[in-house]
Design a protein around this motif. Structure first.
Motif, PDB file in Angstrom:
ATOM      1  N   HIS A   1     114.846 -44.006  73.165  1.00 12.14           N
ATOM      2  CA  HIS A   1     113.926 -44.219  74.277  1.00 12.14           C
ATOM      3  C   HIS A   1     114.267 -45.574  74.921  1.00 12.14           C
ATOM      4  CE1 HIS A   1     112.316 -45.844  70.519  1.00 12.14           C
ATOM      5  NE2 HIS A   1     111.773 -46.801  71.250  1.00 12.14           N
TER       6      HIS A   1
ATOM      7  N   HIS B   1     117.570 -46.917  72.933  1.00 14.09           N
ATOM      8  CA  HIS B   1     117.633 -47.274  71.509  1.00 14.09           C
ATOM      9  C   HIS B   1     116.616 -46.452  70.725  1.00 14.09           C
ATOM     10  CE1 HIS B   1     114.066 -49.344  72.812  1.00 14.09           C
ATOM     11  NE2 HIS B   1     113.681 -49.284  71.551  1.00 14.09           N
ATOM     12  N   GLY B   2     116.754 -46.445  69.446  1.00 15.93           N
ATOM     13  CA  GLY B   2     115.831 -45.735  68.564  1.00 15.93           C
ATOM     14  C   GLY B   2     116.265 -45.988  67.130  1.00 15.93           C
ATOM     15  N   THR B   3     116.137 -44.969  66.301  1.00 14.61           N
ATOM     16  CA  THR B   3     116.386 -45.183  64.871  1.00 14.61           C
ATOM     17  C   THR B   3     117.095 -43.982  64.267  1.00 14.61           C
ATOM     18  OG1 THR B   3     114.241 -46.299  64.852  1.00 14.61           O
ATOM     19  CG2 THR B   3     115.214 -45.802  62.707  1.00 14.61           C
TER      20      THR B   3
ATOM     21  N   ARG C   1     114.162 -49.380  53.448  1.00 16.48           N
ATOM     22  CA  ARG C   1     114.365 -50.146  54.682  1.00 16.48           C
ATOM     23  C   ARG C   1     113.262 -51.193  54.796  1.00 16.48           C
ATOM     24  NH1 ARG C   1     114.327 -48.691  61.197  1.00 16.48           N
ATOM     25  NH2 ARG C   1     114.733 -50.873  61.708  1.00 16.48           N
TER      26      ARG C   1
ATOM     27  N   LEU D   1     109.685 -56.494  63.218  1.00 18.35           N
ATOM     28  CA  LEU D   1     110.002 -56.512  64.644  1.00 18.35           C
ATOM     29  C   LEU D   1     108.958 -57.305  65.433  1.00 18.35           C
ATOM     30  CD1 LEU D   1     111.376 -53.873  63.424  1.00 18.35           C
ATOM     31  CD2 LEU D   1     111.387 -53.034  65.744  1.00 18.35           C
TER      32      LEU D   1
ATOM     33  N   LYS E   1     107.807 -58.277  69.112  1.00 16.43           N
ATOM     34  CA  LYS E   1     107.979 -57.726  70.463  1.00 16.43           C
ATOM     35  C   LYS E   1     107.649 -58.815  71.483  1.00 16.43           C
ATOM     36  CE  LYS E   1     108.824 -53.486  69.150  1.00 16.43           C
ATOM     37  NZ  LYS E   1     109.891 -52.669  69.673  1.00 16.43           N
TER      38      LYS E   1
HETATM   39  O1  LIG Z   1     114.584 -50.792  64.519  1.00 20.22           O
HETATM   40  C1  LIG Z   1     114.357 -49.654  64.844  1.00 20.22           C
HETATM   41  O2  LIG Z   1     114.318 -48.722  64.060  1.00 20.22           O
HETATM   42  C2  LIG Z   1     114.107 -49.355  66.322  1.00 20.22           C
HETATM   43  C3  LIG Z   1     112.677 -49.540  66.680  1.00 20.22           C
HETATM   44  C4  LIG Z   1     112.343 -49.054  68.046  1.00 20.22           C
HETATM   45  O3  LIG Z   1     112.822 -48.062  68.504  1.00 20.22           O
HETATM   46  C5  LIG Z   1     111.406 -49.809  68.853  1.00 20.22           C
HETATM   47  O4  LIG Z   1     110.868 -50.806  68.363  1.00 20.22           O
HETATM   48  O5  LIG Z   1     111.180 -49.455  70.026  1.00 20.22           O
END
Ligand SMILES: O=C(O)CCC(=O)C(=O)O
Length: 295
Positions: A121, A208-210, A219, A223, A225
Motif C-alpha cells: 500500500h 510497501h507492505g510486509t 519478529r 515503528l 510514524k
Molecule cells: O514493517 C512492516 O512490516 C511494514 C509496515 C507497514 O506497512 C506500515 O507501517 O505501513
C-alpha cells in the motif's frame, strides 16, 4: 545525512542504517516488549493480506497507539529515547525538513512463523500531497515517513518490511499482482536487517507492505510514524480536528453544515468522517461525503 544516503533515499524511497542501537539499548527495548507481552494483540488471520495468496497467514501480533511511550518505567525510557535518537533526527531534518513531529505510534509489529504479510500500500494513489514525495532546489521532502527499529534479525525474503524501490516516483498505480505480491514481476524486495538496524521508508509515497514471517524466531520491529510539520494524519488529530475543538465553540455555534465543513482542523486520516464541499449545477455549495483515503 551523507550525500550517499540522500542519493539512495531519493532513488529508492527507503534507507537502512546499520548497527545504530547499542547492545544495552537493544536489551532494554527487548526487555520492554517482554514486559508488555500480555498486552500484545494477536491480530486476525488474513486481515492484512487482503486476498493475496502469497501474503496470507496467521494474525499479526502488535501493539498500536502510544502505549510504548507510557508503559511503566523504566520500560518507556528506551522508546522515549528512540523518539529523538541523533541518527534519526539528523536524517529527518533532510527527509522532511526541520519541525517534523511524531504523528502516531510507536507501534510494535511482531510475528511468529506463519504470520501473514501485509498487502502492499502507500502507493501515492489517489494522489496525497500531504504524505507524498517531492524535491525542489536540490532538497527532498516527504510529508509522512516511518522510522522502523529492528530488535530481531530479519532474513532476506523470510518476512518483514517489503517495498517496491523507486515506486514513490511512479507515474502509474501499482497493479494488483504487485500489491498482492502474487505476480510482482520482480519489483518487490524484502531486505535483510540485523538487530539494531533502523529502516526509514516513505510510508505514504513508496509502495510497501510486509512479507509473511517465515523465520523460527519472533519478529520484533518498533515503528515511529513521523510527519512533516504541516501533515496531520492520525493520532490525536482525530480528537483535535472537529470544528468545536479546533476553534472556540462559540465561533462555530449555529454554523451550517457547509460552513462547518471548512472549519475542521488539519486531518487526513479521517476515513470519510470529514465532509468536503462541491458546487452543484445550479451554483449551490453542497456537502460531499468526506474523501475516504488512507492517511
Ligand atoms: O514493517 C512492516 O512490516 C511494514 C509496515 C507497514 O506497512 C506500515 O507501517 O505501513
Amino acid at each position: 545525512m551523507t550525500p550517499k544516503e540522500r542519493y539512495y533515499w531519493d532513488l529508492n524511497g527507503h534507507l537502512i542504517l546499520r548497527g545504530v542501537l547499542t547492545r544495552s539499548e537493544l536489551e532494554a527495548a527487548n526487555a520492554a516488549i517482554d514486559a508488555c507481552s500480555d498486552r500484545i494483540n494477536p491480530g486476525e488471520p488474513d486481515r492484512l493480506s487482503r486476498g493475496s495468496k502469497s501474503l496470507r497467514g496467521l494474525g499479526r501480533p502488535g501493539l498500536r497507539g502510544t502505549q510504548l511511550l507510557n508503559i511503566e518505567k523504566p520500560h518507556c525510557d528506551i522508546f522515549r529515547r528512540l523518539l529523538v535518537h541523533p541518527a534519526v533526527i539528523s536524517r529527518l531534518r533532510v527527509m522532511c525538513g526541520a519541525g517534523f513531529r511524531l504523528d502516531h505510534g510507536p507501534q510494535f509489529i511482531g510475528g511468529i512463523k506463519g504470520t501473514s504479510g501485509h498487502r502492499l500500500h502507500g502507493a501515492g494513489a489517489p494522489h496525497k500531497p500531504f504524505v507524498g514525495y517531492n524535491h525542489q532546489a536540490g532538497e527532498p521532502y516527504v510529508g509522512g515517513l516511518t522510522v522502523s527499529w529492528q530488535l530481531a534479525e530479519v532474513i532476506e525474503n523470510q518476512g518483514g518490511f517489503a517495498c517496491v524501490p523507486g515506486s514513490h516516483k511512479s507515474n502509474f498505480d501499482a497493479p494488483d499482482g504487485v500489491t498482492s505480491c502474487d505476480e510482482h514481476m520482480g519489483t518487490v524486495i524484502q531486505p535483510a536487517a540485523r538487530p539494531g538496524d533502523v529502516v526509514f521508508f516513505m510510508d505514504g509515497a513508496q509502495t510497501h507492505g510486509t512479507f509473511p514471517w517465515r523465520s523460527d524466531h519472533e519478529r520484533r520491529s518498533i515503528l515511529y510514524k513521523f510527519a512533516s510539520r504541516t501533515s496531520a494524519r492520525t493520532g490525536p488529530t482525530a480528537d483535535v480536528a472537529p470544528p468545536d475543538v479546533y476553534w472556540d465553540e462559540e465561533v462555530v455555534d449555529n454554523m451550517t453544515d457547509e460552513q462547518l465543513a471548512v472549519m475542521w482542523g488539519p486531518y487526513s486520516g479521517h476515513g470519510g468522517a470529514v465532509p468536503s464541499l462541491t458546487v452543484g449545477a445550479t451554483g449551490t455549495v453542497d456537502l460531499e461525503g468526506g474523501i475516504d483515503i488512507d492517511p
